[in-house]
Write a protein that holds these residues in place. Structure first.
Motif, PDB file in Angstrom:
ATOM      1  N   GLN A   6       0.868  -1.102  -0.023  1.00 33.55           N
ATOM      2  CA  GLN A   6       0.077  -0.007  -0.075  1.00 33.55           C
ATOM      3  C   GLN A   6       0.745   1.314   0.122  1.00 33.55           C
ATOM      4  O   GLN A   6       0.508   2.387  -0.348  1.00 33.55           O
ATOM      5  CB  GLN A   6      -0.919  -0.163   1.170  1.00 33.55           C
ATOM      6  CG  GLN A   6      -2.032  -0.827   1.105  1.00 33.55           C
ATOM      7  CD  GLN A   6      -1.870  -2.414   1.213  1.00 33.55           C
ATOM      8  OE1 GLN A   6      -1.247  -2.805   1.995  1.00 33.55           O
ATOM      9  NE2 GLN A   6      -2.287  -3.248   0.262  1.00 33.55           N
ATOM     10  N   ILE A   7       2.185   1.145   0.416  1.00 32.67           N
ATOM     11  CA  ILE A   7       2.806   2.318   0.562  1.00 32.67           C
ATOM     12  C   ILE A   7       4.039   2.591  -0.412  1.00 32.67           C
ATOM     13  O   ILE A   7       4.445   3.781  -0.577  1.00 32.67           O
ATOM     14  CB  ILE A   7       3.428   2.508   2.028  1.00 32.67           C
ATOM     15  CG1 ILE A   7       4.380   1.428   2.598  1.00 32.67           C
ATOM     16  CG2 ILE A   7       2.120   2.538   2.988  1.00 32.67           C
ATOM     17  CD1 ILE A   7       5.037   1.465   3.681  1.00 32.67           C
ATOM     18  N   LEU A   8       4.427   1.468  -1.132  1.00 36.96           N
ATOM     19  CA  LEU A   8       5.528   1.571  -1.978  1.00 36.96           C
ATOM     20  C   LEU A   8       5.271   2.593  -3.186  1.00 36.96           C
ATOM     21  O   LEU A   8       4.122   2.133  -3.861  1.00 36.96           O
ATOM     22  CB  LEU A   8       6.167   0.453  -2.293  1.00 36.96           C
ATOM     23  CG  LEU A   8       6.891  -0.503  -1.349  1.00 36.96           C
ATOM     24  CD1 LEU A   8       7.367  -1.860  -1.799  1.00 36.96           C
ATOM     25  CD2 LEU A   8       7.956   0.207  -0.742  1.00 36.96           C
ATOM     26  N   PRO A   9       5.961   3.481  -3.755  1.00 43.42           N
ATOM     27  CA  PRO A   9       5.354   4.287  -4.574  1.00 43.42           C
ATOM     28  C   PRO A   9       5.509   4.066  -6.079  1.00 43.42           C
ATOM     29  O   PRO A   9       4.723   4.713  -6.933  1.00 43.42           O
ATOM     30  CB  PRO A   9       6.010   5.857  -4.472  1.00 43.42           C
ATOM     31  CG  PRO A   9       7.224   5.403  -3.744  1.00 43.42           C
ATOM     32  CD  PRO A   9       7.068   4.005  -2.963  1.00 43.42           C
ATOM     33  N   THR A  10       6.468   3.285  -6.401  1.00 41.68           N
ATOM     34  CA  THR A  10       6.803   3.015  -7.904  1.00 41.68           C
ATOM     35  C   THR A  10       7.197   1.442  -8.079  1.00 41.68           C
ATOM     36  O   THR A  10       7.434   0.756  -7.443  1.00 41.68           O
ATOM     37  CB  THR A  10       8.129   3.918  -8.345  1.00 41.68           C
ATOM     38  OG1 THR A  10       9.199   3.253  -7.759  1.00 41.68           O
ATOM     39  CG2 THR A  10       8.135   5.341  -7.939  1.00 41.68           C
ATOM     40  N   PRO A  11       6.860   1.240  -9.366  1.00 45.94           N
ATOM     41  CA  PRO A  11       7.409  -0.262  -9.510  1.00 45.94           C
ATOM     42  C   PRO A  11       8.736  -0.448  -9.600  1.00 45.94           C
ATOM     43  O   PRO A  11       8.819  -1.758  -8.948  1.00 45.94           O
ATOM     44  CB  PRO A  11       6.944  -0.256 -11.165  1.00 45.94           C
ATOM     45  CG  PRO A  11       6.157   0.810 -11.689  1.00 45.94           C
ATOM     46  CD  PRO A  11       6.184   1.844 -10.600  1.00 45.94           C
ATOM     47  N   ARG A  12       9.654   0.502  -9.500  1.00 47.53           N
ATOM     48  CA  ARG A  12      11.052   0.106  -9.116  1.00 47.53           C
ATOM     49  C   ARG A  12      11.087  -0.090  -7.856  1.00 47.53           C
ATOM     50  O   ARG A  12      11.999  -1.214  -7.364  1.00 47.53           O
ATOM     51  CB  ARG A  12      11.886   1.423  -9.458  1.00 47.53           C
ATOM     52  CG  ARG A  12      13.453   1.138  -9.149  1.00 47.53           C
ATOM     53  CD  ARG A  12      13.823  -0.077  -9.745  1.00 47.53           C
ATOM     54  NE  ARG A  12      15.328  -0.136  -9.368  1.00 47.53           N
ATOM     55  CZ  ARG A  12      15.834  -1.419  -9.394  1.00 47.53           C
ATOM     56  NH1 ARG A  12      15.426  -2.508  -9.804  1.00 47.53           N
ATOM     57  NH2 ARG A  12      17.238  -1.446  -9.165  1.00 47.53           N
TER      58      ARG A  12
END
Length: 318
Positions: A244-250
């Motif tokens: 829920q909190i990680l912002p990017t595919p990377r």
């Protein structure tokens, strides 16, 4: 007896591929369709992320199956008044065969406009207000709203289905299950958790439908299928609130480096043994789910549908 649907993955397939999979799902005997609603894939290997509402329009002309978003976040990236219009149009196109699945979303998709990403309790509060707006707009009446999180002024939907669109709420924890029981027309969750179903029903869900979903990787070579599942969807095994909190595919790619093939093997049915797939789906049925949706990981969709048509669905239906 439970129903069985197919889960279309917008993160992994192009619009044309999704429509073709829907046709194959109908031919194979699946009862209905889920479709994911993302702005980004979880990682670059998955490689796609078409606009879900455009794809739903194409599905309405390609198949006769019911369709549901699993799930749409009506909080940050898209205002609930716009989601109400999209859902109402989809239901009108599908002749009432549409349900709106909603949830509190992920930063991966919702932070793209530069707005802050609220904590989970705030997002649940926002979801409740958003559904009040959406349901009011489904009445066809002119709507104005000035709430804690949203403002709507003189909005009215002119294109509507014959009946208001049912709204099912996604939940992954006790608090969310209680909210889903109170404000949803059904529950969506992604594990065969009988305790979650019971909490939902006792919290006000009663006999409302419960929907679940899982990913599998069918293939004649189990080890190759496992490698495919790990390569494309290791992110499914990230713990806690990370998804829920990680912002990017990377960021998901970096975190997924910690997920082993053994961890994926313990969670994702792989290979071509019918018992493996039957046991995974039956776990949802035994936990009290009304409909179970399954998604095939990877490119071999035709092989998967042939396998389920001949070896899995007939046994599930007795």
């Amino acid at each position: 007896m439970a129903d069985f649907g197919y889960f279309l993955s917008c993160e992994e397939h192009s619009p044309a591929e999704l429509v073709e999979q829907a046709r194959m799902a109908e031919q194979a005997g699946f009862d209905s369709l889920w479709i994911s609603d993302h702005y980004h894939p979880w990682n670059d290997r998955q490689g796609q992320s078409p606009f879900v509402w455009t794809v739903i329009g194409a599905l309405s002309q390609a198949v006769s199956l019911p369709v549901e978003t699993a799930v749409t976040c009506p909080l940050v990236r898209t205002h609930p008044a716009v989601i109400a219009q999209a859902a109402a149009t989809s239901a009108a196109q599908l002749g009432g065969r549409f349900r709106l699945g909603v949830g509190t979303g992920e930063a991966l998709n919702e932070h793209i406009l530069g707005t802050p990403w609220p904590e989970a309790p705030v997002r649940l509060e926002m979801l409740e207000e958003a559904l009040q707006i959406i349901r009011q707009l489904f009445t066809g009446e002119q709507t104005s709203h000035r709430g804690k999180h949203y403002t709507v002024e003189n909005a009215r939907l002119y294109t509507l289905p014959d009946e208001p669109v049912p709204i099912d709420v996604s939940a992954f924890g006790p608090q969310a299950a209680e909210v889903a029981a109170r404000i949803g027309d059904g529950l969506i969750t992604m594990a065969p958790d009988a305790a979650m179903v019971e909490r939902f029903r006792r919290g006000g869900g009663g006999t409302k439908p419960v929907y679940g979903g899982l990913k599998v990787c069918w293939g004649a070579d189990r080890e190759e299928a496992l490698r495919t599942a790990h390569h494309l969807w290791a992110n499914e095994q990230l713990p806690g609130e990370l998804p829920q909190i990680l912002p990017t595919p990377r960021h998901f790619e970096q975190a997924s480096e910690l997920v082993t093939e053994e961890r994926v093997a313990s969670a994702v049915p792989c290979g071509d043994h019918p018992k493996t797939h039957l046991e995974a789906l039956s776990a949802f049925v035994d936990a009290g789910f009304d409909t179970v949706y399954v998604n095939q990981i990877g490119k071999d969709q035709q092989g998967f549908f042939d396998f389920y048509r001949t070896k899995v669905l007939p046994q599930l239906r007795g």
